[in-house]
Design a protein around this motif. Structure first.
Motif, PDB file in Angstrom:
ATOM      1  N   ARG A 178     -30.538 -49.359   6.676  1.00 58.43           N
ATOM      2  CA  ARG A 178     -31.558 -48.346   6.428  1.00 58.43           C
ATOM      3  C   ARG A 178     -30.914 -47.048   5.946  1.00 58.43           C
ATOM      4  O   ARG A 178     -31.411 -46.381   5.049  1.00 58.43           O
ATOM      5  CB  ARG A 178     -32.336 -48.107   7.726  1.00 58.43           C
ATOM      6  N   TRP A 207     -28.380 -39.747  17.053  1.00 54.06           N
ATOM      7  CA  TRP A 207     -29.819 -40.059  17.167  1.00 54.06           C
ATOM      8  C   TRP A 207     -30.414 -39.340  18.392  1.00 54.06           C
ATOM      9  O   TRP A 207     -31.494 -38.752  18.306  1.00 54.06           O
ATOM     10  CB  TRP A 207     -30.053 -41.572  17.294  1.00 54.06           C
ATOM     11  N   ARG A 214     -33.541 -36.852  18.277  1.00 56.85           N
ATOM     12  CA  ARG A 214     -34.768 -37.195  19.003  1.00 56.85           C
ATOM     13  C   ARG A 214     -35.155 -36.057  19.949  1.00 56.85           C
ATOM     14  O   ARG A 214     -36.333 -35.719  20.086  1.00 56.85           O
ATOM     15  CB  ARG A 214     -34.552 -38.504  19.772  1.00 56.85           C
ATOM     16  N   ASN A 245     -39.543 -55.163  10.319  1.00 51.21           N
ATOM     17  CA  ASN A 245     -38.491 -54.173  10.506  1.00 51.21           C
ATOM     18  C   ASN A 245     -37.194 -54.918  10.754  1.00 51.21           C
ATOM     19  O   ASN A 245     -37.223 -56.090  11.124  1.00 51.21           O
ATOM     20  CB  ASN A 245     -38.840 -53.342  11.744  1.00 51.21           C
ATOM     21  N   CYS A 267     -42.430 -44.800  18.342  1.00 50.98           N
ATOM     22  CA  CYS A 267     -42.850 -43.745  17.413  1.00 50.98           C
ATOM     23  C   CYS A 267     -43.275 -42.467  18.155  1.00 50.98           C
ATOM     24  O   CYS A 267     -44.212 -42.493  18.946  1.00 50.98           O
ATOM     25  CB  CYS A 267     -44.026 -44.261  16.594  1.00 50.98           C
TER      26      CYS A 267
HETATM   27  C1  HEM Z   1     -50.388 -45.052  12.038  1.00 48.56           C
HETATM   28  C2  HEM Z   1     -49.355 -44.255  11.959  1.00 48.56           C
HETATM   29  C3  HEM Z   1     -47.958 -44.583  12.383  1.00 48.56           C
HETATM   30  C4  HEM Z   1     -47.408 -45.803  12.671  1.00 48.56           C
HETATM   31  C5  HEM Z   1     -48.085 -47.172  12.659  1.00 48.56           C
HETATM   32  C6  HEM Z   1     -46.030 -45.565  13.015  1.00 48.56           C
HETATM   33  C7  HEM Z   1     -45.139 -46.560  13.381  1.00 48.56           C
HETATM   34  C8  HEM Z   1     -43.816 -46.332  13.675  1.00 48.56           C
HETATM   35  C9  HEM Z   1     -42.874 -47.361  13.994  1.00 48.56           C
HETATM   36  C10 HEM Z   1     -43.187 -48.855  14.050  1.00 48.56           C
HETATM   37  C11 HEM Z   1     -41.680 -46.766  14.221  1.00 48.56           C
HETATM   38  C12 HEM Z   1     -40.381 -47.448  14.624  1.00 48.56           C
HETATM   39  C13 HEM Z   1     -39.565 -47.687  13.406  1.00 48.56           C
HETATM   40  C14 HEM Z   1     -38.221 -48.245  13.758  1.00 48.56           C
HETATM   41  O1  HEM Z   1     -37.705 -48.054  14.825  1.00 48.56           O
HETATM   42  O2  HEM Z   1     -37.649 -48.895  12.926  1.00 48.56           O
HETATM   43  C15 HEM Z   1     -41.859 -45.361  14.044  1.00 48.56           C
HETATM   44  C16 HEM Z   1     -40.854 -44.435  14.188  1.00 48.56           C
HETATM   45  C17 HEM Z   1     -41.027 -43.101  13.951  1.00 48.56           C
HETATM   46  N1  HEM Z   1     -42.207 -42.457  13.655  1.00 48.56           N
HETATM   47 FE1  HEM Z   1     -43.994 -43.308  13.406  1.00 48.56          FE
HETATM   48  N2  HEM Z   1     -45.764 -44.234  12.926  1.00 48.56           N
HETATM   49  C18 HEM Z   1     -46.910 -43.593  12.547  1.00 48.56           C
HETATM   50  C19 HEM Z   1     -47.078 -42.249  12.345  1.00 48.56           C
HETATM   51  C20 HEM Z   1     -46.125 -41.293  12.545  1.00 48.56           C
HETATM   52  C21 HEM Z   1     -46.321 -39.866  12.406  1.00 48.56           C
HETATM   53  C22 HEM Z   1     -47.645 -39.207  12.030  1.00 48.56           C
HETATM   54  C23 HEM Z   1     -45.119 -39.273  12.650  1.00 48.56           C
HETATM   55  C24 HEM Z   1     -44.764 -37.816  12.633  1.00 48.56           C
HETATM   56  C25 HEM Z   1     -45.380 -36.897  11.989  1.00 48.56           C
HETATM   57  C26 HEM Z   1     -44.166 -40.327  12.945  1.00 48.56           C
HETATM   58  C27 HEM Z   1     -42.833 -40.128  13.231  1.00 48.56           C
HETATM   59  C28 HEM Z   1     -41.939 -41.123  13.522  1.00 48.56           C
HETATM   60  C29 HEM Z   1     -40.512 -40.898  13.734  1.00 48.56           C
HETATM   61  C30 HEM Z   1     -39.802 -39.554  13.677  1.00 48.56           C
HETATM   62  C31 HEM Z   1     -39.944 -42.130  14.001  1.00 48.56           C
HETATM   63  C32 HEM Z   1     -38.470 -42.444  14.300  1.00 48.56           C
HETATM   64  C33 HEM Z   1     -38.290 -42.538  15.814  1.00 48.56           C
HETATM   65  C34 HEM Z   1     -36.872 -42.882  16.226  1.00 48.56           C
HETATM   66  O3  HEM Z   1     -36.165 -43.573  15.506  1.00 48.56           O
HETATM   67  O4  HEM Z   1     -36.491 -42.438  17.334  1.00 48.56           O
HETATM   68  N3  HEM Z   1     -44.814 -41.523  12.894  1.00 48.56           N
HETATM   69  N4  HEM Z   1     -43.167 -45.113  13.710  1.00 48.56           N
END
Ligand code: HEM
Length: 558
Positions: A166, A186, A190, A421, A501
């Motif tokens: 990635r 990370w 976080r 993923n 997330c």
């Molecule tokens: C329907 C809306 C959303 C879905 C389905 C979703 C889903 C996900 C998923 C599945 C991951 C994990 C990805 C991984 O580990 O490979 C993730 C990580 C993340 N999401 Fe979301 N997300 C959504 C909306 C948002 C929004 C609105 C934000 C911020 C404005 C956001 C910020 C993040 C961040 C920063 C991560 C990385 C977390 C980490 O690695 O510690 N997401 N999201």
């Protein structure tokens, strides 16, 4: 000594080893080169020279094959020994039919082009079981839709996996921050994204109101409209307002040229990234000029905003009444913890990438289904009337709308925004299940191998969701009927574990608010008369970084 002599002699020598052959071939090339320089012309020797180079290439090829076979044998023996030590058994193997297994990647490309790549993955699962491995160009890749293994990858053994691929794919646009980092860096990133910040903003109707007003104006009345591109603009406007404190207003004609340039460049670069993703480690092959220019445009725009926030911070540091949240947006808080502007830009870009398309896709699939399933739409409308009547919509109250919550859960089950993923094993790691005849023994994933987690097919497992798993039925979530599935890693639209997330509540608030406002603004939302609506899962899908609809989201608003 003539070249003829040399050739004759070499033909009569017996070869002892591949390296011996290599030595011999290179000595011939050297002699022929010196002959060329002394004669001044090649003549007959040219043909012999060509034959020698050919021989050299064949020898080189043979050596390469020998090396590959030898290292494969060594690798197999080491894997067997480790499997024995950890009580692992062989996993189910997906059969490939062409040389080096290239038939499978070609089939993936073909299915992807036709908008059915997730159906293709499901067919692999049907063929090979819930956890399986396949070998492509000599490397093993894993696929799993088993809750126990997914739990290990995302949670209990998360530290043994990395985001290496990635990072290589995404960094040129978004830099290195939360989404691409591992370990201590990370953890640091976080920690910067404080949950209180998301909490504060997902209860603030004002953040969404202006942009949803703009959306409604753009839709207009008495029309048939494709909502999908409008949802992508809406979430761009909301997310930029949320993180930069300054929206790019892509839904309005008042957008400045600079904002328009940024929106275009970001859109282009994001689509490009999803193509790079398909190439995995070979992504560097796909690095066109327009992509690089788009990255520059995006960076220049964000750098200006960061610079401005840094200046505001510098002024407020001098002021004793300084309030860290005074700028009222994520960047305003971030600059108090991050001094490096390039790093600050990376944090913002990661949020923009993570938060924009995911929510746009959720809105798209929801409106498609509400337009198709009028009885579900009617129940949501009843709930809206009971909750708000003619009063203004308060985003804070939308989370108490039990039926709408079930609708969103069901949409994210059938169309998870992040349907597949992957993680790369940073060490040899044992996954709890998938090995042996019955598929229940642990399996060994070797260091460097990629594990693809397919949430899309997990969410359609009939043993978890019943025989109607392919049907859109929000009622299945009522009264906590599927709590046990959620708790045991059977439902993962936002994934789980430490990297769950952080924008989950924000995304659900944004989606709920938008849907309620749209249903209030348009008393009748239906499919255009001529539309044929394929069965769930049989529609055209676009799998980029997120899962979009290949048929758009056409609705009639009157
Ligand atoms: C329907 C809306 C959303 C879905 C389905 C979703 C889903 C996900 C998923 C599945 C991951 C994990 C990805 C991984 O580990 O490979 C993730 C990580 C993340 N999401 Fe979301 N997300 C959504 C909306 C948002 C929004 C609105 C934000 C911020 C404005 C956001 C910020 C993040 C961040 C920063 C991560 C990385 C977390 C980490 O690695 O510690 N997401 N999201």
């Amino acid at each position: 000594m003539t070249s003829h002599n040399i050739t004759f002699m070499s033909e009569n020598r017996s070869f002892e080893s591949p390296s011996h052959l290599l030595e011999l071939a290179s000595s011939k090339v050297v002699v022929l080169q010196s002959q060329k320089s002394s004669n001044g012309e090649l003549g007959l020797a040219w043909i012999q020279n060509f034959a020698t180079v050919k021989a050299f290439a064949i020898i080189f090829f043979i050596i390469l094959i020998c090396k590959i076979i030898l290292s494969q044998i060594r690798w197999n023996n080491a894997t067997k020994a480790l499997e024995q030590r950890y009580g692992c058994k062989e996993p189910s193997h997906l059969r490939t039919h062409w040389f080096f297994g290239i038939d499978k990647p070609l089939q993936v490309f073909a299915a992807s082009k036709e908008g059915r790549v997730l159906r293709y993955f499901q067919s692999l699962v049907a063929e090979a079981g819930n956890t399986f491995e396949w070998t492509v160009l000599g490397s093993r890749v894993w696929g799993t839709q088993d809750p126990e293994n997914i739990k290990a990858v995302l949670s209990t053994k998360e530290k043994f996996f990395s985001h290496e691929v990635r990072r290589e794919v995404l960094c040129s646009l978004i830099g290195d921050a939360i989404f691409t980092q591992d370990g201590a860096s990370w953890r640091h990133s976080r920690a910067l994204l404080k949950p209180s910040f998301f909490q504060k903003h997902c209860t603030n109707s004002a953040l969404f109101q202006e942009h949803v007003d703009n959306l409604i104006t753009r839709i207009g009345c008495d029309s048939t409209v494709d909502l999908q591109p409008l949802f992508f603009s809406l979430t761009l406007d909301v997310t930029t307002a949320f993180i930069f404190g300054k929206s790019v207003y892509s839904l309005t004609p008042s957008q400045t040229q600079e904002e328009a340039e940024f929106s275009r460049a970001f859109q282009y670069a994001q689509v490009y990234l999803s193509k790079r993703y398909q190439l995995g480690r070979l992504c560097w092959l796909f690095n066109g000029q327009e992509f690089r220019d788009s990255c520059k445009t995006v960076h220049a725009y964000v750098d200006k905003i960061v610079d401005n926030a840094m200046q505001v911070k510098a002024r407020s540091v001098l002021d004793p009444s300084n309030d860290k949240g005074a700028q009222g947006n994520l960047l305003g808080e971030l600059v108090f913890d991050v001094d490096d502007p390039i790093q600050a830009r990376a944090h913002l870009m990661h949020l923009l990438l993570a938060g924009r398309d995911t929510t746009a896709c959720l809105l798209t699939w929801t409106m498609r289904l509400l337009a198709r399933y009028q009885e579900v739409q009617l129940r949501v409308r009843e709930e809206i009337s009971a909750m708000f009547g003619s009063a203004a919509v308060d985003v804070n109250k939308t989370k108490d709308m039990a039926y709408l919550t079930c609708v969103l859960k069901e949409v994210l089950r059938l169309y998870p925004s992040v349907p597949v993923n992957s993680r790369t094993a940073a060490e040899d790691v044992v996954l709890p299940t998938g090995g042996g005849e019955d598929g229940r023994s642990p399996v060994l994933v070797r260091k460097g191998e990629d594990v693809a987690v397919c949430v899309y097919s997990l969410h359609r497992r009939t043993d978890l969701y019943g025989s109607d798993a392919d049907v859109f039925r929000p009622e299945r979530w009522q009264n906590g009927a599927l709590d046990h599935v959620e708790k045991s890693y059977g439902y993962l639209p936002f994934h789980g574990g430490r990297r769950v997330c952080p924008g989950r509540q924000f995304a659900l608030a944004e989606a709920s608010y938008t849907i309620v406002r749209l249903l209030k603004a348009f008393p009748m939302l239906s499919l255009p008369a001529e539309t044929t609506f394929p069965e769930i899962g049989m529609e055209k899908q676009i799998l980029g970084l997120t899962l979009a609809s290949g048929d758009g989201c056409f609705v009639r608003t009157s």
